[in-house]
Design a protein around this motif. Structure first.
Motif, PDB file in Angstrom:
ATOM      1  N   THR A 139       0.850  -1.179   0.000  1.00 30.72           N
ATOM      2  CA  THR A 139       0.000   0.000   0.000  1.00 30.72           C
ATOM      3  C   THR A 139       0.891   1.235   0.000  1.00 30.72           C
ATOM      4  N   ASP A 140       0.348   2.358  -0.451  1.00 36.57           N
ATOM      5  CA  ASP A 140       1.082   3.623  -0.365  1.00 36.57           C
ATOM      6  C   ASP A 140       0.884   4.163   1.048  1.00 36.57           C
ATOM      7  N   ASP A 183       2.771   5.831   3.068  1.00 37.42           N
ATOM      8  CA  ASP A 183       3.513   7.042   3.387  1.00 37.42           C
ATOM      9  C   ASP A 183       4.997   6.791   3.606  1.00 37.42           C
ATOM     10  N   PHE A 240       3.062  -0.514  -5.881  1.00 35.38           N
ATOM     11  CA  PHE A 240       2.014  -0.017  -5.003  1.00 35.38           C
ATOM     12  C   PHE A 240       0.654  -0.531  -5.474  1.00 35.38           C
ATOM     13  N   THR A 257       9.291   3.206  -5.534  1.00 32.63           N
ATOM     14  CA  THR A 257       8.723   3.906  -6.678  1.00 32.63           C
ATOM     15  C   THR A 257       8.039   2.857  -7.532  1.00 32.63           C
ATOM     16  N   HIS A 258       6.777   3.096  -7.854  1.00 32.28           N
ATOM     17  CA  HIS A 258       5.962   2.063  -8.512  1.00 32.28           C
ATOM     18  C   HIS A 258       6.595   1.595  -9.813  1.00 32.28           C
ATOM     19  N   ARG A 273       7.332   5.420   0.860  1.00 31.75           N
ATOM     20  CA  ARG A 273       7.611   6.202  -0.353  1.00 31.75           C
ATOM     21  C   ARG A 273       9.091   6.534  -0.502  1.00 31.75           C
TER      22      ARG A 273
END
Length: 356
Positions: free
Chosen positions: A282-283, A285, A299, A292-293, A288
């Motif tokens: 999940t993103d 926080d 993500f 990086t997707h 991050r």
């Protein structure tokens, strides 16, 4: 320069952080000690610095009077700020914000901590996590802020070649509590298993940190989804053993799934990336800073099981993308999260208080 780090219990990401930064700082001439208020699973990890485990005032007072710390970093436990002052500590007290849960939970904790931060604290230390920085700027604009990325053992955590598991593994690391969102992990695994019937689940957690209600809810959902025969549970694994498991997960053709609602940093995810183990997250926080997707990981939107299943299957089936993600993730961790960067930033923070 002598520093004391404090936390509730030697377990999880904070225990990892304390162990790594004490090793890093001591190599750079800063003496480090750690105080935990309760025993925990992390006491099995070998360390090269003093670790005290006590919740007794007189024993804590003895530690303070014996070692005369230049500064104390108090992680998460804002009530300890007042207690340390009451026990006679007059030096620099820095509150460190780690592991405060979801954004709304973190907001509540910070609001509750305001009287203690105003009365007893010199500054706050946070990782480069957007929601924590925003909340401290909003709620405590008067408080000096230091932002230092957490460090990761990029040398100890690397891919270890070994015989691969026969079947693919989707792994999960965390606590059985709502913010870690174990329920979504089970749902995603259930749907991926429809495409990959030979799928296995590995879960790494500390049962002593889970409530009875959470344990019961977990077992109920596990059996309802028919996954109980697919699951291996690993409890209280020494941190230094995890590279073996992350490497096995990678070799199996599976991945680590992080379903957290919010992470201040996400040590398990970072360590898996170091081991060239692909990650779907999940993103949340904090992650991050190293995901990086489709570059260093993947993500999916929190709560969107269908999207997670699609991303997970691509991670398992698209060999070229998988290999690129594993390589680029490892390179990113080595470049940005080594020991020297942390020690330099920490010393700068201490120097700002005229501690040299």
């Amino acid at each position: 320069m002598r520093i004391l780090f404090t936390f509730y219990v030697p377990s999880g990401g904070v225990e990892t952080l304390n162990r790594l930064r004490c090793e890093s700082l001591q190599k750079n001439g800063i003496e480090c000690h750690v105080l935990y208020l309760m025993p925990g699973s992390g006491t099995h990890n070998s360390v090269s610095f003093p670790v005290f485990v006590t919740n007794q005032d007189e024993e804590i007072r003895t530690v303070l009077n014996t070692h005369h710390y230049d500064a104390i970093i108090v992680t998460s436990d804002y009530l300890l700020l007042e207690r340390l002052r009451r026990l006679g500590y007059g030096g620099i007290l820095i509150y460190e914000s780690q592991g405060l849960g979801t954004r709304s939970e973190a907001r509540n904790v910070i609001i509750e901590s305001v009287p203690y931060l105003q009365a007893f604290c010199n500054a706050v230390l946070i990782p480069p996590t957007d929601h924590l920085l925003e909340l401290f700027i909003e709620i405590c604009p008067w408080l000096q802020r230091y932002v230092i990325p957490n460090l990761v053992d990029v040398q100890g955590f690397r891919y270890i070649p070994a015989e691969a598991p026969v079947d693919p593994v989707i792994a999960w690391v965390g606590r059985l509590e709502p913010n870690k969102n174990w329920s979504e992990y089970l749902k995603i695994a259930y749907h991926i298993r429809k495409q990959r019937p030979n799928l296995h689940l590995w879960m790494f957690h500390d049962p002593s940190l889970a409530s009875d209600d959470q344990k019961a809810a977990f077992n109920e959902e596990l059996h309802a989804l028919g996954l109980n025969d697919r699951l291996n549970v690993f409890t209280n694994m020494p941190n230094q053993m995890m590279p073996v498991y992350y490497s096995s997960i990678a070799a199996s053709g599976g991945f680590l799934l992080s379903s957290s609602v919010t992470e201040g940093f996400g040590y398990a995810v970072a360590e898996a990336v170091c081991c060239s183990c692909p990650v779907l997250s999940t993103d949340s926080d904090g992650v991050r800073s190293f995901i990086t997707h489709n570059i260093t990981g993947k993500f999916y939107p929190l709560g969107n099981v269908e999207a997670a299943v699609n991303e997970g299957l691509e991670l398992m089936n698209n060999t070229a993308l998988r290999e690129a993600i594993c390589y680029q993730g490892r390179q990113h961790m080595v470049t940005h999260f080594g020991f020297d960067q942390y020690a330099h930033s920490f010393r700068e923070m201490m120097n700002s208080f005229s501690i040299f």
